[in-house]
Design a protein around this motif. Structure first.
Motif, mmCIF file in Angstrom:
data_model
loop_
_atom_site.group_PDB
_atom_site.id
_atom_site.type_symbol
_atom_site.label_atom_id
_atom_site.label_comp_id
_atom_site.label_asym_id
_atom_site.label_seq_id
_atom_site.Cartn_x
_atom_site.Cartn_y
_atom_site.Cartn_z
ATOM 1 N N UNK A 129 0.765 -1.257 -0.084
ATOM 2 C CA UNK A 129 0.221 0.061 0.064
ATOM 3 C C UNK A 129 0.768 1.223 -0.004
ATOM 4 N N UNK A 130 1.815 1.249 0.698
ATOM 5 C CA UNK A 130 2.776 2.426 0.938
ATOM 6 C C UNK A 130 3.562 2.583 -0.412
ATOM 7 N N UNK A 131 4.046 1.679 -0.788
ATOM 8 C CA UNK A 131 4.737 1.838 -2.086
ATOM 9 C C UNK A 131 3.873 2.256 -3.382
ATOM 10 N N UNK A 132 2.705 1.670 -3.329
ATOM 11 C CA UNK A 132 1.900 1.973 -4.599
ATOM 12 C C UNK A 132 1.409 3.330 -4.264
ATOM 13 N N UNK A 133 1.280 4.144 -3.195
ATOM 14 C CA UNK A 133 0.816 5.422 -2.984
ATOM 15 C C UNK A 133 2.045 6.275 -3.228
ATOM 16 N N UNK A 134 3.242 5.773 -2.975
ATOM 17 C CA UNK A 134 4.536 6.826 -2.702
ATOM 18 C C UNK A 134 4.909 7.031 -4.295
ATOM 19 N N UNK A 135 5.215 5.885 -5.068
ATOM 20 C CA UNK A 135 5.798 6.074 -6.158
ATOM 21 C C UNK A 135 5.186 6.789 -7.231
ATOM 22 N N UNK A 136 3.740 6.732 -7.543
ATOM 23 C CA UNK A 136 3.324 7.759 -8.546
ATOM 24 C C UNK A 136 3.252 8.929 -8.137
ATOM 25 N N UNK A 137 2.989 9.421 -6.706
ATOM 26 C CA UNK A 137 2.874 10.888 -6.251
ATOM 27 C C UNK A 137 4.233 11.432 -6.423
ATOM 28 N N UNK A 138 5.121 10.976 -6.054
ATOM 29 C CA UNK A 138 6.513 11.360 -6.083
ATOM 30 C C UNK A 138 6.985 11.474 -7.569
ATOM 31 N N UNK A 139 6.770 10.648 -8.370
ATOM 32 C CA UNK A 139 7.197 10.563 -9.712
ATOM 33 C C UNK A 139 6.468 11.883 -10.488
ATOM 34 N N UNK A 140 5.094 12.103 -10.189
ATOM 35 C CA UNK A 140 4.348 12.994 -10.568
ATOM 36 C C UNK A 140 4.990 14.510 -10.384
ATOM 37 N N UNK A 141 5.220 14.531 -8.927
ATOM 38 C CA UNK A 141 5.844 15.796 -8.459
ATOM 39 C C UNK A 141 7.201 15.994 -8.999
ATOM 40 N N UNK A 142 7.746 14.973 -9.220
ATOM 41 C CA UNK A 142 9.254 15.408 -9.941
ATOM 42 C C UNK A 142 9.087 15.695 -11.475
ATOM 43 N N UNK A 143 7.971 15.209 -12.292
ATOM 44 C CA UNK A 143 8.164 15.462 -13.554
ATOM 45 C C UNK A 143 7.228 16.645 -13.733
ATOM 46 N N UNK A 144 6.587 17.621 -12.695
ATOM 47 C CA UNK A 144 5.840 18.641 -13.101
ATOM 48 C C UNK A 144 4.496 18.582 -12.290
ATOM 49 N N UNK A 145 3.781 19.373 -12.608
ATOM 50 C CA UNK A 145 2.334 19.157 -11.935
ATOM 51 C C UNK A 145 1.310 18.180 -12.848
ATOM 52 N N UNK A 146 0.141 18.028 -12.349
ATOM 53 C CA UNK A 146 -0.607 17.022 -13.079
ATOM 54 C C UNK A 146 -1.189 17.542 -14.182
ATOM 55 N N UNK A 147 -1.396 18.734 -14.493
ATOM 56 C CA UNK A 147 -1.831 19.170 -15.703
ATOM 57 C C UNK A 147 -0.950 18.828 -16.911
ATOM 58 N N UNK A 148 0.246 19.263 -16.700
ATOM 59 C CA UNK A 148 1.535 18.996 -17.526
ATOM 60 C C UNK A 148 1.575 17.425 -17.906
ATOM 61 N N UNK A 149 1.375 16.732 -16.755
ATOM 62 C CA UNK A 149 1.533 15.210 -16.773
ATOM 63 C C UNK A 149 0.624 14.636 -17.864
ATOM 64 N N UNK A 150 -0.765 15.158 -17.872
ATOM 65 C CA UNK A 150 -1.862 14.547 -18.533
ATOM 66 C C UNK A 150 -1.612 15.053 -20.000
ATOM 67 N N UNK A 151 -1.092 16.472 -20.031
ATOM 68 C CA UNK A 151 -1.176 16.814 -21.388
ATOM 69 C C UNK A 151 0.021 16.030 -22.089
ATOM 70 N N UNK A 152 1.260 15.666 -21.626
ATOM 71 C CA UNK A 152 2.301 14.795 -22.016
ATOM 72 C C UNK A 152 1.843 13.465 -22.438
ATOM 73 N N UNK A 153 0.806 13.241 -21.476
ATOM 74 C CA UNK A 153 0.721 11.537 -21.682
ATOM 75 C C UNK A 153 -0.256 11.485 -23.041
ATOM 76 N N UNK A 154 -1.354 12.100 -23.043
ATOM 77 C CA UNK A 154 -2.304 12.174 -24.141
ATOM 78 C C UNK A 154 -1.414 12.709 -25.570
ATOM 79 N N UNK A 155 -0.442 13.317 -25.542
ATOM 80 C CA UNK A 155 0.466 13.597 -26.894
ATOM 81 C C UNK A 155 1.077 12.427 -27.103
ATOM 82 N N UNK A 156 1.610 11.625 -26.209
ATOM 83 C CA UNK A 156 2.330 10.333 -26.517
ATOM 84 C C UNK A 156 1.284 9.110 -26.943
#
Length: 507
Positions: free
Chosen positions: A195-222
């Protein structure tokens, strides 16, 4: 100290903790009831977390993220179907099964429950159920071993077989000696770590890569369809797309027949505690599934933007991201969560296989053993199944999801309808149950190995439906009134209704 050294220290700490829990359980295991069912003394939270951890396995942290990484959110229908199926299982099966297995002469395994519930003096039903457990669990345990080998190969560059045998050896140790209690307590610790790992990994990764808006934009472009649950409708026949989605979500049907999960229902202290356990278990499951899906989506964006960081096996996306975004020691603990998922499922399955060999095959031959001899025989059964599963796992190219899917369908189709009918239909007969069970198992074996059929529809669907049909038809043809069955069924209904009025009326 190197990054790999930090990670190995964290994993060593985790493995040592599992062995310590196994030893704790060993000191409290005195007879076969303790070894197989922990004396029916599980608290709701323990039952819920152990059921979830033993259910999810390496599929949650490796198989599901890998499928999402390859094909997008369309693969999330598996998780959706499983969550719905788990909720239904806790609500409609758990309280009745907990009550009925005790009312029916204190049955401690699924095969013995079928025999005692239906008063099958021939033992054919119990033997058939035990053989089905041994056959399909061998594939299921093998999937965990494959996941273990891939884990160490991807994370540390170790030889596949070295990693596999380390995990198998340690899992065997605490399962051999700790029995059901050892498997259950380690499951709880492993479930919390997952539980701890599956919550921590995506949260930390998204923060490191930028905000959620940037993330979803990049994802749909790919991948424009990465967030589309209904992408299979694009450019295809609508009916075929609907069938494909239904087939994927049909994984949820399997819950009613998974011995390593529903045995937790039997071990609850009282039927009424199933309600509390359900809330804890489904909450855990929903959040971990969301974490696994998000991790895969993060992986799509991250690796597309970093072509130098190659991903060779999509099922290792969770492992790679944890190593990239965390301090090596913390990453080691996150990696230990993958081992937790693998080992928790393997241990639970080995215990059920052991019970099938000892309680349901050896003991019905009329052999009388001392409690210590029964436990020793149970441990021998664990070892035998582990050896056979290890031979299957020698093929490192096996897909974790394919192995899990085949075994899951086998149990769901063979046992699911019989469990439901046993709990909700007085007129089920041993002949009907045996005919339906064999039908479900055979359909899965045949359908699952014919590629065009398997690709068109997940084998659990035809297996489940044909089992249900055959069991009902044959039972109606062979039904004879039995006062003992009627009395036990009524006693079960009375206990459940008094303690858990939320359970649906019998059909």
């Amino acid at each position: 100290m190197s990054e790999q050294a930090f990670q190995l220290i964290a994993i060593a700490v985790y493995l040592a903790a599992m062995l310590a829990i196994g030893y704790f359980a060993y000191k409290r295991t005195n007879n076969i009831d303790d070894y197989m069912l922990a004396g029916r003394g599980l608290k709701p939270g323990v039952a819920a977390l152990s059921a979830g951890a033993s259910d999810m396995s390496g599929w949650l942290l490796m198989g599901l993220p890998g499928a999402i990484y390859l094909n997008g959110l369309i693969e999330a229908w598996i998780a959706i179907g499983l969550t719905v199926g788990a909720w239904l299982n806790w609500k409609f099966v758990a309280p009745r099964l907990r009550s009925y297995t005790e009312v029916a002469q204190n049955a401690i395994t699924i095969p013995s429950f079928f025999e005692k519930r239906l008063k099958d003096n021939s033992h054919f039903l119990r033997i058939a159920a035990s053989l089905i457990i041994l056959a399909f669990f061998t594939f299921y345990v093998s999937s965990g071993m494959v996941a273990a080998g891939k884990f160490f190969e991807s994370s540390f560059g170790w030889n596949y077989f070295t990693g596999m045998f380390i995990v198998v050896g340690i899992t065997l140790l605490y399962t051999l000696f700790g029995g059901f209690l050892g498997a259950t307590l380690t499951d709880v610790a492993q479930g919390l770590l997952m539980f701890a790992a599956l919550i921590a990994v995506p949260i930390v990764a998204v923060i490191q890569m930028g905000n959620m808006g940037d993330f979803t934009t990049k994802l749909t472009e790919i991948n424009p369809d990465a967030l589309n649950l209904f992408s299979s409708f694009n450019g295809t026949n609508g009916l075929l797309a609907a069938v494909a989605i239904f087939s994927t979500a049909a994984w949820g049907l399997g819950y009613f027949g998974q011995p390593h999960i529903i045995v937790r229902f039997m071990a609850l202290r009282t039927p009424s505690e199933a309600k509390t356990a359900r809330r804890i278990g489904i909450g855990w499951m929903a959040l971990t599934a969301i974490g696994a899906i998000t991790t895969a989506l993060v992986g799509i964006v991250y690796f597309a933007g970093n072509p130098a960081k190659e991903i060779k096996d999509e099922e290792t996306v969770f492992l790679l991201l944890s190593q990239i975004f965390f301090h090596p020691f913390v990453a080691g603990l996150v990696l230990a969560a993958v081992l937790a998922a693998i080992m928790s499922t393997m241990s639970s399955q080995l215990i059920v296989c052991s019970s099938a060999l000892v309680e349901d095959l050896y003991n019905i031959a009329g052999k009388k053993l001392t409690p210590k001899r029964e436990v020793a025989l149970g441990r021998s059964g664990v070892l035998v199944v582990a050896v056979v599963a290890s031979l299957l796992a020698l093929n490192r190219d096996s897909s974790i999801l394919d192995l899990v899917g085949f075994a899951w369908a086998g149990f769901g189709a063979a046992f699911g309808p019989i469990v439901l009918l046993s709990l909700y239909w007085r007129k089920l007969t041993s002949t009907g149950a045996l005919a339906g069970m064999i039908t479900g198992a055979v359909v899965v074996f045949v359908w699952g190995n014919i590629t065009p059929l398997h690709d068109a529809m997940y084998e659990i669907v035809p297996g489940f439906l044909l089992n249900l049909l055959v069991a009902v038809v044959v039972s109606r043809m062979t039904y004879k009134h039995n006062e003992t069955i009627e009395a036990e069924f009524s006693a079960m209904e009375k206990e459940v209704s008094e303690n858990a009025p939320y359970v649906a009326e019998t059909v």
